[in-house]
Design an enzyme around this catalytic site. Structure first.
Site, PDB file in Angstrom:
ATOM      1  N   CYS A 128      -3.479  -8.723 -15.480  1.00 43.29           N
ATOM      2  CA  CYS A 128      -2.220  -7.984 -15.341  1.00 43.29           C
ATOM      3  C   CYS A 128      -2.526  -6.487 -15.383  1.00 43.29           C
ATOM      4  O   CYS A 128      -3.100  -6.003 -16.352  1.00 43.29           O
ATOM      5  CB  CYS A 128      -1.290  -8.384 -16.482  1.00 43.29           C
ATOM      6  SG  CYS A 128       0.305  -7.619 -16.346  1.00 43.29           S
ATOM      7  N   ASN A 188      -4.116 -10.955  -8.648  1.00 39.16           N
ATOM      8  CA  ASN A 188      -2.947 -10.404  -9.329  1.00 39.16           C
ATOM      9  C   ASN A 188      -2.547  -9.120  -8.576  1.00 39.16           C
ATOM     10  O   ASN A 188      -3.149  -8.777  -7.554  1.00 39.16           O
ATOM     11  CB  ASN A 188      -3.276 -10.124 -10.802  1.00 39.16           C
ATOM     12  CG  ASN A 188      -2.051 -10.283 -11.697  1.00 39.16           C
ATOM     13  OD1 ASN A 188      -0.969  -9.804 -11.331  1.00 39.16           O
ATOM     14  ND2 ASN A 188      -2.196 -10.931 -12.823  1.00 39.16           N
ATOM     15  N   THR A 263       6.432 -12.862  -4.547  1.00 41.71           N
ATOM     16  CA  THR A 263       7.462 -11.942  -4.048  1.00 41.71           C
ATOM     17  C   THR A 263       8.311 -12.536  -2.915  1.00 41.71           C
ATOM     18  O   THR A 263       9.507 -12.244  -2.827  1.00 41.71           O
ATOM     19  CB  THR A 263       6.774 -10.639  -3.583  1.00 41.71           C
ATOM     20  OG1 THR A 263       6.029 -10.131  -4.696  1.00 41.71           O
ATOM     21  CG2 THR A 263       7.756  -9.592  -3.120  1.00 41.71           C
TER      22      THR A 263
HETATM   23  C1  LIG Z   1       8.162  -9.604 -10.971  1.00 47.65           C
HETATM   24  C2  LIG Z   1       6.758 -10.122 -11.056  1.00 47.65           C
HETATM   25  C3  LIG Z   1       6.296 -10.646 -12.262  1.00 47.65           C
HETATM   26  C4  LIG Z   1       4.997 -11.136 -12.362  1.00 47.65           C
HETATM   27  N1  LIG Z   1       4.568 -11.666 -13.542  1.00 47.65           N
HETATM   28  C5  LIG Z   1       3.329 -12.217 -13.627  1.00 47.65           C
HETATM   29  C6  LIG Z   1       2.902 -12.866 -14.810  1.00 47.65           C
HETATM   30  O1  LIG Z   1       3.639 -13.007 -15.789  1.00 47.65           O
HETATM   31  N2  LIG Z   1       1.636 -13.364 -14.835  1.00 47.65           N
HETATM   32  C7  LIG Z   1       0.770 -13.281 -13.772  1.00 47.65           C
HETATM   33  O2  LIG Z   1      -0.370 -13.769 -13.858  1.00 47.65           O
HETATM   34  N3  LIG Z   1       1.174 -12.686 -12.623  1.00 47.65           N
HETATM   35  C8  LIG Z   1       2.413 -12.165 -12.529  1.00 47.65           C
HETATM   36  N4  LIG Z   1       2.827 -11.584 -11.362  1.00 47.65           N
HETATM   37  C9  LIG Z   1       1.888 -11.527 -10.221  1.00 47.65           C
HETATM   38  C10 LIG Z   1       2.096 -12.701  -9.262  1.00 47.65           C
HETATM   39  O3  LIG Z   1       1.843 -13.933  -9.892  1.00 47.65           O
HETATM   40  C11 LIG Z   1       1.173 -12.562  -8.030  1.00 47.65           C
HETATM   41  O4  LIG Z   1      -0.175 -12.606  -8.446  1.00 47.65           O
HETATM   42  C12 LIG Z   1       1.407 -11.263  -7.274  1.00 47.65           C
HETATM   43  O5  LIG Z   1       2.773 -10.914  -7.282  1.00 47.65           O
HETATM   44  C13 LIG Z   1       0.948 -11.334  -5.825  1.00 47.65           C
HETATM   45  O6  LIG Z   1       1.607 -12.356  -5.128  1.00 47.65           O
HETATM   46  P1  LIG Z   1       2.915 -12.092  -4.203  1.00 47.65           P
HETATM   47  O7  LIG Z   1       2.565 -10.948  -3.290  1.00 47.65           O
HETATM   48  O8  LIG Z   1       3.136 -13.400  -3.488  1.00 47.65           O
HETATM   49  O9  LIG Z   1       4.021 -11.741  -5.126  1.00 47.65           O
HETATM   50  C14 LIG Z   1       4.129 -11.086 -11.233  1.00 47.65           C
HETATM   51  C15 LIG Z   1       4.606 -10.558 -10.021  1.00 47.65           C
HETATM   52  C16 LIG Z   1       5.899 -10.087  -9.920  1.00 47.65           C
HETATM   53  C17 LIG Z   1       6.371  -9.526  -8.595  1.00 47.65           C
END
Ligand SMILES: Cc1cc2nc3c(=O)[nH]c(=O)nc-3n(C[C@H](O)[C@H](O)[C@H](O)COP(=O)(O)O)c2cc1C
Length: 302
Positions: A128, A188, A263
């Site tokens: 993170c 991430n 997302t």
């Molecule tokens: C609002 C939000 C909260 C997230 N919270 C976490 C989390 O608690 N733990 C984690 O490993 N990744 C978290 N992520 C990251 C996502 O799991 C993912 O790795 C990242 O958003 C990229 O994927 P995407 O482009 O499909 O969103 C979060 C992402 C977003 C947008």
């Protein structure tokens, strides 16, 4: 082996579309709904031993091609989360528990509690970008320590979620594998920032956050390609900016055995079925029987 089935070490999924941590799976009923909507598995919101309120508002900013967030890992703590997880697991939902901690021991404790609740595996969030845990995934030694300790404490598969905010992601991937990781998730969010030009203030309460969505897709594809190319033997779960089946296909070709969606859920649950339908159509058109015929093919084309 059926059409969209995929194998992640000892985990077998009906299809490769997994719900990424942090976006939707916070309650047992929510996890059940995501499974009913067609997901192959569901990753929980990252959970710590004790409850955590998260960062001050605002925690999310919209950008032209994605989201910038610095939630600060808000969660109710493992006690409450394991009750929610147990509700979904009892109904047969394949849940993966996302784990974080402020010490090696905390990672171990949370992972053990998730195991007791019935999850099919744990995903260690050492990546993170706006939390101290993100520093673990930037350091080979710390990555090894955390992964090894959890591996020694649970019987279920241990998945390690990697950060793109490093010089060499393959180096960290190999270290996680050496420590016993059963699978890797990449990526991430990518460190980012937004400033309000009217006031000059950083917009996010925590100032710096993590970028997700279409903007980071090429970064994620590159990371998966590099990890696969490094000779890592364990399966890779690709995540970062996937918005449609063609994006998912690109991740499989780069070397992912499954994909996660975060997302893109802003546009609704239908994305799960759309991706599955698109992949099935592609496989039929190209007379492919299993996903293994697609996984990593970009490496053979070079
Ligand atoms: C609002 C939000 C909260 C997230 N919270 C976490 C989390 O608690 N733990 C984690 O490993 N990744 C978290 N992520 C990251 C996502 O799991 C993912 O790795 C990242 O958003 C990229 O994927 P995407 O482009 O499909 O969103 C979060 C992402 C977003 C947008």
């Amino acid at each position: 082996m059926s059409f969209l089935e995929t194998i992640l070490g000892s985990i077998k999924l009906e299809n490769p579309v997994i719900i990424a941590s942090g976006v939707l799976a916070t309650t047992g009923e929510g996890m059940k709904l995501l499974y009913e909507k067609g997901a192959g598995a569901v990753v929980t919101k990252t959970t710590t031993l004790n409850s955590k309120p998260g960062n001050p508002n605002p925690t999310i900013v919209s950008t032209p091609s994605g989201l910038l967030n610095s939630m600060g890992l808000p969660n109710p703590g493992i006690e409450e989360m394991s009750r929610e997880v147990a509700v979904a697991c009892r109904e047969g939902v394949p849940v993966i528990g996302s784990v974080a901690g402020f010490s090696v021991n905390e990672f171990v404790e949370v992972a053990k509690r998730f195991e007791e609740a019935g999850v099919i595996g744990v995903e260690l969030n050492i990546s993170c970008p706006h939390e101290k845990v993100g520093l673990i995934g930037q350091d080979c030694k710390l990555t090894y320590q955390v992964v090894k300790a959890v591996k020694n404490s649970v019987k279920i598969p241990v998945i390690v979620k990697l950060t793109p905010n490093v010089t060499d992601i393959a180096e960290i991937a190999l270290e996680a594998e050496k420590a016993g990781a059963d699978a890797l998730t990449a990526i991430n969010t990518v460190k980012g920032m937004a400033i309000d030009v009217n006031t000059g203030y950083p917009i996010l309460g925590a100032k710096i956050g993590g970028l997700s969505g279409p903007a980071i897709k090429p970064i994620a594809v590159r990371c998966i390609y590099e990890i696969y190319e490094s000779g890592v033997k364990v399966p890779i779960i690709g995540v970062g900016g996937i918005s449609n089946w063609r994006d998912a296909l690109e991740f499989l070709m780069a070397g992912s055995s499954a994909i996660q969606i975060g997302t893109a859920f802003m546009k609704g649950y239908q994305i799960i079925e759309k991706i599955k339908k698109g992949l099935t159509g592609y496989m039929k058109k190209n007379k492919l029987q299993t996903l293994t015929q697609i996984i990593g093919i970009a490496h053979k084309r070079c």
